[in-house]
Write a protein that holds these residues in place. Structure first.
Motif, mmCIF file in Angstrom:
data_model
loop_
_atom_site.group_PDB
_atom_site.id
_atom_site.type_symbol
_atom_site.label_atom_id
_atom_site.label_comp_id
_atom_site.label_asym_id
_atom_site.label_seq_id
_atom_site.Cartn_x
_atom_site.Cartn_y
_atom_site.Cartn_z
ATOM 1 N N ILE A 106 0.870 -1.183 0.000
ATOM 2 C CA ILE A 106 0.000 0.000 0.000
ATOM 3 C C ILE A 106 0.902 1.227 0.000
ATOM 4 N N SER A 107 0.643 2.156 -0.899
ATOM 5 C CA SER A 107 1.542 3.297 -1.039
ATOM 6 C C SER A 107 0.761 4.554 -1.409
ATOM 7 N N LYS A 108 1.182 5.670 -0.866
ATOM 8 C CA LYS A 108 0.626 6.984 -1.210
ATOM 9 C C LYS A 108 1.783 7.873 -1.610
ATOM 10 N N GLY A 109 1.862 8.173 -2.911
ATOM 11 C CA GLY A 109 2.965 8.955 -3.442
ATOM 12 C C GLY A 109 3.837 8.120 -4.353
ATOM 13 N N ASN A 110 4.793 8.776 -4.967
ATOM 14 C CA ASN A 110 5.637 8.158 -5.977
ATOM 15 C C ASN A 110 6.984 7.781 -5.357
ATOM 16 N N PHE A 111 7.106 6.545 -4.924
ATOM 17 C CA PHE A 111 8.357 6.063 -4.337
ATOM 18 C C PHE A 111 9.277 5.449 -5.394
ATOM 19 N N ARG A 112 8.890 5.545 -6.653
ATOM 20 C CA ARG A 112 9.767 5.142 -7.754
ATOM 21 C C ARG A 112 10.648 6.308 -8.178
ATOM 22 N N ASP A 113 10.032 7.485 -8.356
ATOM 23 C CA ASP A 113 10.774 8.667 -8.790
ATOM 24 C C ASP A 113 10.966 9.679 -7.669
ATOM 25 N N ASN A 114 10.550 9.299 -6.469
ATOM 26 C CA ASN A 114 10.813 10.107 -5.285
ATOM 27 C C ASN A 114 10.211 11.510 -5.366
ATOM 28 N N ASN A 115 8.874 11.554 -5.461
ATOM 29 C CA ASN A 115 8.174 12.826 -5.348
ATOM 30 C C ASN A 115 6.771 12.588 -4.814
ATOM 31 N N ASN A 116 6.243 13.596 -4.139
ATOM 32 C CA ASN A 116 4.901 13.543 -3.543
ATOM 33 C C ASN A 116 4.732 12.353 -2.603
ATOM 34 N N ARG A 117 5.777 11.967 -1.913
ATOM 35 C CA ARG A 117 5.725 10.797 -1.041
ATOM 36 C C ARG A 117 5.031 11.121 0.272
ATOM 37 N N GLU A 118 4.205 10.164 0.740
ATOM 38 C CA GLU A 118 3.533 10.318 2.028
ATOM 39 C C GLU A 118 3.759 9.086 2.905
ATOM 40 N N TYR A 119 3.205 7.937 2.528
ATOM 41 C CA TYR A 119 3.408 6.724 3.320
ATOM 42 C C TYR A 119 3.551 5.526 2.395
ATOM 43 N N ASN A 120 4.256 4.512 2.893
ATOM 44 C CA ASN A 120 4.561 3.369 2.048
ATOM 45 C C ASN A 120 4.702 2.117 2.909
ATOM 46 N N LEU A 121 4.012 1.068 2.487
ATOM 47 C CA LEU A 121 4.123 -0.249 3.111
ATOM 48 C C LEU A 121 4.553 -1.197 2.012
ATOM 49 N N GLU A 122 5.703 -1.841 2.189
ATOM 50 C CA GLU A 122 6.212 -2.680 1.109
ATOM 51 C C GLU A 122 7.022 -3.852 1.635
ATOM 52 N N LEU A 123 7.112 -4.875 0.784
ATOM 53 C CA LEU A 123 8.029 -5.988 0.989
ATOM 54 C C LEU A 123 9.340 -5.633 0.323
ATOM 55 N N GLN A 124 10.423 -5.673 1.071
ATOM 56 C CA GLN A 124 11.726 -5.342 0.521
ATOM 57 C C GLN A 124 12.327 -6.550 -0.206
ATOM 58 N N SER A 125 13.437 -6.309 -0.863
ATOM 59 C CA SER A 125 14.125 -7.384 -1.578
ATOM 60 C C SER A 125 14.707 -8.431 -0.637
ATOM 61 N N ASP A 126 14.891 -8.076 0.647
ATOM 62 C CA ASP A 126 15.356 -9.056 1.640
ATOM 63 C C ASP A 126 14.187 -9.777 2.311
ATOM 64 N N ASN A 127 12.963 -9.559 1.779
ATOM 65 C CA ASN A 127 11.733 -10.212 2.247
ATOM 66 C C ASN A 127 11.293 -9.751 3.633
ATOM 67 N N LYS A 128 11.800 -8.608 4.068
ATOM 68 C CA LYS A 128 11.311 -7.965 5.279
ATOM 69 C C LYS A 128 10.325 -6.865 4.890
ATOM 70 N N ILE A 129 9.439 -6.502 5.807
ATOM 71 C CA ILE A 129 8.443 -5.463 5.516
ATOM 72 C C ILE A 129 8.912 -4.132 6.075
ATOM 73 N N GLN A 130 8.763 -3.095 5.252
ATOM 74 C CA GLN A 130 9.083 -1.723 5.639
ATOM 75 C C GLN A 130 7.801 -0.905 5.716
ATOM 76 N N PHE A 131 7.691 -0.086 6.764
ATOM 77 C CA PHE A 131 6.596 0.873 6.922
ATOM 78 C C PHE A 131 7.233 2.236 7.097
ATOM 79 N N LEU A 132 6.905 3.165 6.204
ATOM 80 C CA LEU A 132 7.614 4.437 6.132
ATOM 81 C C LEU A 132 6.635 5.587 5.982
#
Length: 242
Positions: A106-132
């Motif tokens: 679940i993501s709000k904002g562009n975490f690919r090009d790094n603009n308008n970022r607000e919050y981000n929930l993702e599975l990382q490449s190490d298979n851990k979950i990040q909440f930012l």
């Protein structure tokens, strides 16, 4: 009259208040949003076997080219105004089909090009979950990362909670051990207008999640540990919140 869902477990009735439920994708036969504020969402996910049975035994089945996003004319689901963050909770049930790559939940904002970022929930490449959470104007952030890894073929109910300045992550209603990183001068997310995205960063089709997703929720309050446990019991028993 306050919305609430009451269910019977054995002989003891328990109640979960649905107040401040802003988004609820329950995948009971279509991908329309059934949230309490009447929004509609549209996307390109397919339907697969239900992770939890729900009404129609459906879940969203994502591949590398599918996603769900809110539409442009919807009120944005914001939890910050540049000065103050409000408490909130993001919830999602996942069954990943891949390991070892960055995957948006679940993501709000562009975490690919790094603009308008607000919050981000993702599975990382190490298979851990990040909440930012991110303050775009100053490039400041606050982030937690789980010690636990999340691997393909397993079902996880993930709850990400922001409460009174702190971040928390739960898996299957259990509070996880996490590592906190921040820039030291984070203040608040800004009031953005970007769309909420599920299972992909729409910019350049980046960071796709592949696998099953169900029970996607955004709450404009922090759910308590007992509410998270109750919600997990409800949905893992094959019921819907309402």
């Amino acid at each position: 009259m306050s919305l609430a869902a009451a269910y019977m477990f054995g002989k003891k009735e328990k109640e979960l208040s649905l107040d401040n439920l802003e988004l609820y994708l329950k995948y009971s036969g279509n991908d329309n949003d059934s949230s309490t504020n009447g929004l509609n969402t549209f996307g390109t996910s397919n339907f697969g076997p239900g992770i939890y049975s729900g009404i129609a035994n459906h879940s969203a089945l994502f591949n590398s080219s599918s996603h769900i996003t809110t539409v442009d004319n919807q009120p944005p689901i914001n939890f910050g105004n540049g000065t103050t963050d409000s408490d909130f909770t993001l919830s999602i049930v996942i069954k990943p089909s891949t390991n070892g790559q960055r995957r948006t939940l679940i993501s709000k904002g562009n975490f690919r090009d790094n603009n308008n970022r607000e919050y981000n929930l993702e599975l990382q490449s190490d298979n851990k979950i990040q909440f930012l959470i991110y303050q775009e104007s100053t490039n400041q952030f606050k982030r937690i990362i789980t010690d636990q890894t999340f691997t393909s073929g397993n079902i996880y109910t993930i709850d990400a909670v922001y409460f009174d300045g702190d971040l928390f992550l739960y898996s299957n209603s259990v509070l996880l051990t996490t590592a906190l990183t921040d820039t030291g001068s984070y203040v608040a997310m800004e009031l953005g207008t970007t769309r909420l995205q599920i299972a992909k960063q729409l910019a350049f089709n980046a960071f796709p999640f592949t696998g099953n997703v169900d029970e996607v929720q955004a709450w404009s309050r922090a759910l308590s540990s007992s509410e998270i446990s109750l919600k997990y019991n409800i949905t893992s028993s094959g019921l819907l919140l309402f």
